[in-house]
Motif scaffolding. Sequence first.
Motif, PDB file in Angstrom:
ATOM      1  N   GLU A   1       0.131  11.193   3.312  1.00  0.00           N
ATOM      2  CA  GLU A   1      -0.450  10.772   4.596  1.00  0.00           C
ATOM      3  C   GLU A   1      -0.667   9.266   4.619  1.00  0.00           C
ATOM      4  O   GLU A   1      -0.384   8.603   5.623  1.00  0.00           O
ATOM      5  N   VAL A   2      -1.166   8.709   3.530  1.00  0.00           N
ATOM      6  CA  VAL A   2      -1.381   7.263   3.446  1.00  0.00           C
ATOM      7  C   VAL A   2      -0.046   6.522   3.531  1.00  0.00           C
ATOM      8  O   VAL A   2       0.075   5.534   4.259  1.00  0.00           O
ATOM      9  N   VAL A   3       0.941   7.003   2.800  1.00  0.00           N
ATOM     10  CA  VAL A   3       2.258   6.361   2.805  1.00  0.00           C
ATOM     11  C   VAL A   3       2.856   6.388   4.214  1.00  0.00           C
ATOM     12  O   VAL A   3       3.356   5.369   4.706  1.00  0.00           O
TER      13      VAL A   3
ATOM     14  N   GLU B   1     -10.306   1.782  -3.739  1.00  0.00           N
ATOM     15  CA  GLU B   1     -10.329   0.338  -3.981  1.00  0.00           C
ATOM     16  C   GLU B   1      -9.227  -0.391  -3.202  1.00  0.00           C
ATOM     17  O   GLU B   1      -9.478  -1.414  -2.558  1.00  0.00           O
ATOM     18  N   SER B   2      -8.013   0.132  -3.256  1.00  0.00           N
ATOM     19  CA  SER B   2      -6.892  -0.518  -2.567  1.00  0.00           C
ATOM     20  C   SER B   2      -7.069  -0.499  -1.053  1.00  0.00           C
ATOM     21  O   SER B   2      -6.854  -1.512  -0.380  1.00  0.00           O
TER      22      SER B   2
ATOM     23  N   LEU C   1       0.837  -1.206   0.000  1.00  0.00           N
ATOM     24  CA  LEU C   1       0.000   0.000   0.000  1.00  0.00           C
ATOM     25  C   LEU C   1       0.873   1.259   0.000  1.00  0.00           C
ATOM     26  O   LEU C   1       0.568   2.235  -0.698  1.00  0.00           O
ATOM     27  N   SER C   2       1.966   1.234   0.746  1.00  0.00           N
ATOM     28  CA  SER C   2       2.858   2.399   0.757  1.00  0.00           C
ATOM     29  C   SER C   2       3.497   2.598  -0.621  1.00  0.00           C
ATOM     30  O   SER C   2       3.690   3.735  -1.053  1.00  0.00           O
TER      31      SER C   2
ATOM     32  N   SER D   1      -3.592  -2.526  -7.728  1.00  0.00           N
ATOM     33  CA  SER D   1      -2.413  -1.683  -7.876  1.00  0.00           C
ATOM     34  C   SER D   1      -2.596  -0.694  -9.015  1.00  0.00           C
ATOM     35  O   SER D   1      -3.545  -0.779  -9.788  1.00  0.00           O
ATOM     36  N   THR D   2      -1.655   0.207  -9.126  1.00  0.00           N
ATOM     37  CA  THR D   2      -1.707   1.257 -10.126  1.00  0.00           C
ATOM     38  C   THR D   2      -1.194   0.783 -11.483  1.00  0.00           C
ATOM     39  O   THR D   2      -0.404  -0.146 -11.550  1.00  0.00           O
ATOM     40  N   LYS D   3      -1.651   1.446 -12.503  1.00  0.00           N
ATOM     41  CA  LYS D   3      -1.113   1.182 -13.838  1.00  0.00           C
ATOM     42  C   LYS D   3       0.164   1.995 -14.014  1.00  0.00           C
ATOM     43  O   LYS D   3       0.494   2.854 -13.193  1.00  0.00           O
ATOM     44  N   ASP D   4       0.863   1.740 -15.073  1.00  0.00           N
ATOM     45  CA  ASP D   4       2.099   2.425 -15.402  1.00  0.00           C
ATOM     46  C   ASP D   4       1.784   3.808 -15.960  1.00  0.00           C
ATOM     47  O   ASP D   4       0.762   4.013 -16.620  1.00  0.00           O
TER      48      ASP D   4
END
Length: 163
Positions: A55-57, A110-111, A30-31, A93-96
């Motif tokens: 903040e999330v990281v 979602e994550s 997640l980070s 996860s994220t896309k490129d």
Amino acid sequence: MTVVKSTLPEEALRVTGTALQDTLVDLLGLSLIGKQAHWNIVGPRFRSIHLQLDEVVTAARGHSDTVAERAAALGVSPDGRPETIAAAFALPSTKDGWLRDTEVVELMVESLGSAVDRLRERIEATEKADPVTQDLLIAVTADLEKQRWMFQAENHSPGQADG
């Protein structure tokens, strides 16, 4: 080699160790999602979401340290190696490439939601095995739910139904 001997019975330690390791993987992943989005976000809400991602990281990294230290205190060696995270990570996860601000918000909702769902399963699993670990997982869940709520509020439009 066992350096630290747990006070938990063997089966309780197995359940608790698995819950802690799986949580560690989710939090470290997640980070990384948060940082990737932080570096690649574009759009009119860039600054506010860019800062919110930090903040999330920070929260995920702080919680991952607490989770890893709990595992170590129980005699379970925490595994945060990159190859372990890559092999076991299961959150969206994220896309490129560049990410629109609205995409980032949807990704984080979602994550974070998936992480919370997985944590709730672990909370249930550790109820009898180790209430101390369960309490830690409850605290992590509360914080991630707060972060998810903040991202959900980002994409609320005045014309959307309340509810």
